[in-house]
Design a protein around this motif. Structure first.
Motif, PDB file in Angstrom:
ATOM      1  N   THR A 143       0.856  -1.178   0.000  1.00  0.00           N
ATOM      2  CA  THR A 143       0.000   0.000   0.000  1.00  0.00           C
ATOM      3  C   THR A 143       0.895   1.231   0.000  1.00  0.00           C
ATOM      4  OG1 THR A 143      -1.897   1.053   1.083  1.00  0.00           O
ATOM      5  CG2 THR A 143      -0.250   0.051   2.539  1.00  0.00           C
TER       6      THR A 143
ATOM      7  N   ARG B 257       1.008   4.189 -14.501  1.00  0.00           N
ATOM      8  CA  ARG B 257       0.304   3.504 -13.422  1.00  0.00           C
ATOM      9  C   ARG B 257      -1.078   3.021 -13.852  1.00  0.00           C
ATOM     10  NH1 ARG B 257       5.285   5.317 -11.908  1.00  0.00           N
ATOM     11  NH2 ARG B 257       5.723   4.733  -9.756  1.00  0.00           N
TER      12      ARG B 257
ATOM     13  N   LEU C 264     -10.560   5.447  -7.407  1.00  0.00           N
ATOM     14  CA  LEU C 264      -9.583   4.370  -7.444  1.00  0.00           C
ATOM     15  C   LEU C 264      -9.332   3.858  -6.038  1.00  0.00           C
ATOM     16  CD1 LEU C 264      -8.387   6.906  -9.479  1.00  0.00           C
ATOM     17  CD2 LEU C 264      -7.211   4.909 -10.350  1.00  0.00           C
ATOM     18  N   HIS C 265      -8.715   2.677  -5.961  1.00  0.00           N
ATOM     19  CA  HIS C 265      -8.324   2.162  -4.654  1.00  0.00           C
ATOM     20  C   HIS C 265      -7.026   1.382  -4.798  1.00  0.00           C
ATOM     21  CE1 HIS C 265     -10.392  -2.061  -5.040  1.00  0.00           C
ATOM     22  NE2 HIS C 265     -10.047  -1.609  -6.224  1.00  0.00           N
ATOM     23  N   ILE C 266      -6.430   1.076  -3.653  1.00  0.00           N
ATOM     24  CA  ILE C 266      -5.256   0.205  -3.630  1.00  0.00           C
ATOM     25  C   ILE C 266      -5.746  -1.223  -3.463  1.00  0.00           C
ATOM     26  CG2 ILE C 266      -3.100  -0.382  -2.472  1.00  0.00           C
ATOM     27  CD1 ILE C 266      -2.929   2.334  -3.718  1.00  0.00           C
TER      28      ILE C 266
ATOM     29  N   ILE D 244      -2.638   0.447  -7.845  1.00  0.00           N
ATOM     30  CA  ILE D 244      -3.696   1.450  -7.977  1.00  0.00           C
ATOM     31  C   ILE D 244      -4.651   0.968  -9.055  1.00  0.00           C
ATOM     32  CG2 ILE D 244      -4.242   3.832  -8.572  1.00  0.00           C
ATOM     33  CD1 ILE D 244      -1.482   4.614  -7.537  1.00  0.00           C
TER      34      ILE D 244
ATOM     35  N   THR E 288      -0.758  11.417  -9.273  1.00  0.00           N
ATOM     36  CA  THR E 288      -2.205  11.610  -9.180  1.00  0.00           C
ATOM     37  C   THR E 288      -2.647  12.943  -9.771  1.00  0.00           C
ATOM     38  OG1 THR E 288      -2.050  12.614  -6.983  1.00  0.00           O
ATOM     39  CG2 THR E 288      -2.368  10.219  -7.091  1.00  0.00           C
TER      40      THR E 288
END
Length: 284
Positions: free
Chosen positions: A122, A175, A193-195, A200, A272
């Motif tokens: 993470t 990414r 988005l999420h980990i 990602i 990001t």
């Protein structure tokens, strides 16, 4: 047994956390038009936001193994029996690999197990909470294996969610796929988005930023459930939105045991872009 905890700058620990918990932070590098800066040390958020909005070339680089071996030797020389070094997902950066190389060198000198390295899978405060949890367990006299287990458990239990203004910066950094980025832009979608397993990953696309922020809050509340949790809301150039989100979560999560609002730094922000707001939900 004394265990020292080391992490990297992508944890973006809120101000004072590193000192309070005796965590050593090794910075990554940020390059703006080829000029090198240390993440979290000599480049601030405003400088990064201005550079990204001006479409200047912003790239990042992992720390050198030498940076890590220096931190490990200093910790051991200052009385630590073991160093626990916990880092950004190896899927997102070569930082973990540099730490492993340094640990191998120092373990050959000081004895096997002197340095233990964790791939947190993470980043941002998902990593930060893991480092803090490891440091807290260490203060209670835990051994190296126990401190490592605490960091791994905390990282695995965290939930990290983001809303981006655009996918363009993730696309540039490799990414996320170009097709996904183009589609999102064409449809004026705001990506959530999420980990997920260290990567990602797109979660949802929502029309309009306000709806995306509402959905981000809903997902954070769902992740918290009935558990006692800590929350970190992190942002790049979006303090007002981040603060409003923190207020909403404070009102909606009954088991909330603290919520901090903190800035994201240059390494994550370069990928990001400005305007990102993220939430990390950490079960206590």
């Amino acid at each position: 047994m004394q265990v020292a905890v080391v992490t990297d700058s992508t944890a973006y620990l809120p101000e004072g956390y590193a000192v309070r918990h005796a965590i050593t932070v090794v910075p990554l590098y940020v390059l703006i038009d080829g000029e090198e800066y240390l993440d979290g040390v000599d480049v601030d958020q405003d400088t990064l936001v201005d550079a990204l909005r001006a479409r200047r070339k912003v790239t990042t680089s992992m720390p050198t193994p030498t940076s890590f071996s220096k931190a490990y030797r200093e910790a051991l020389d200052n009385g630590a029996d073991v160093v626990l070094s916990v880092h950004i997902s190896s899927e997102l950066s070569g930082t973990w690999g540099a730490a492993v190389a340094a640990a191998d060198e120092v373990n050959a000198e000081r004895g096997e197990g002197s340095v233990r390295v964790v791939d947190s899978r993470t980043t941002v405060m998902g990593l930060g909470f893991a480092a803090v949890r490891a440091a807290d367990v260490a203060t209670r006299g835990a051994n190296g294996a126990e401190v490592e287990a605490a960091a791994v458990s905390a990282a695995a239990r965290s939930r990290t969610l983001f809303v981006l203004e655009t996918l363009e910066h993730l696309r540039r950094g490799g990414r996320i796929g170009a097709a996904t980025a183009v589609l999102g832009t064409a449809l004026a979608m705001k990506p959530l988005l999420h980990i997920d397993d260290g990567k990602i990953t797109p979660l949802e696309k929502v029309r309009t930023l306000s709806r995306a922020m509402t959905r981000l809050a809903d997902l954070a509340v769902e992740a918290a459930g009935d558990q006692q949790v800590q929350i970190a809301v992190q942002h790049l150039g979006a303090y007002e939105r981040a603060a409003r989100l923190a207020e909403q979560l404070d009102a909606r999560i009954p088991g909330l045991d603290g919520c901090v609002v903190a800035e994201l730094g240059a390494v994550i922000g370069a990928h990001t872009g400005p305007g990102v707001v993220g939430v990390v939900v950490q079960p206590v």
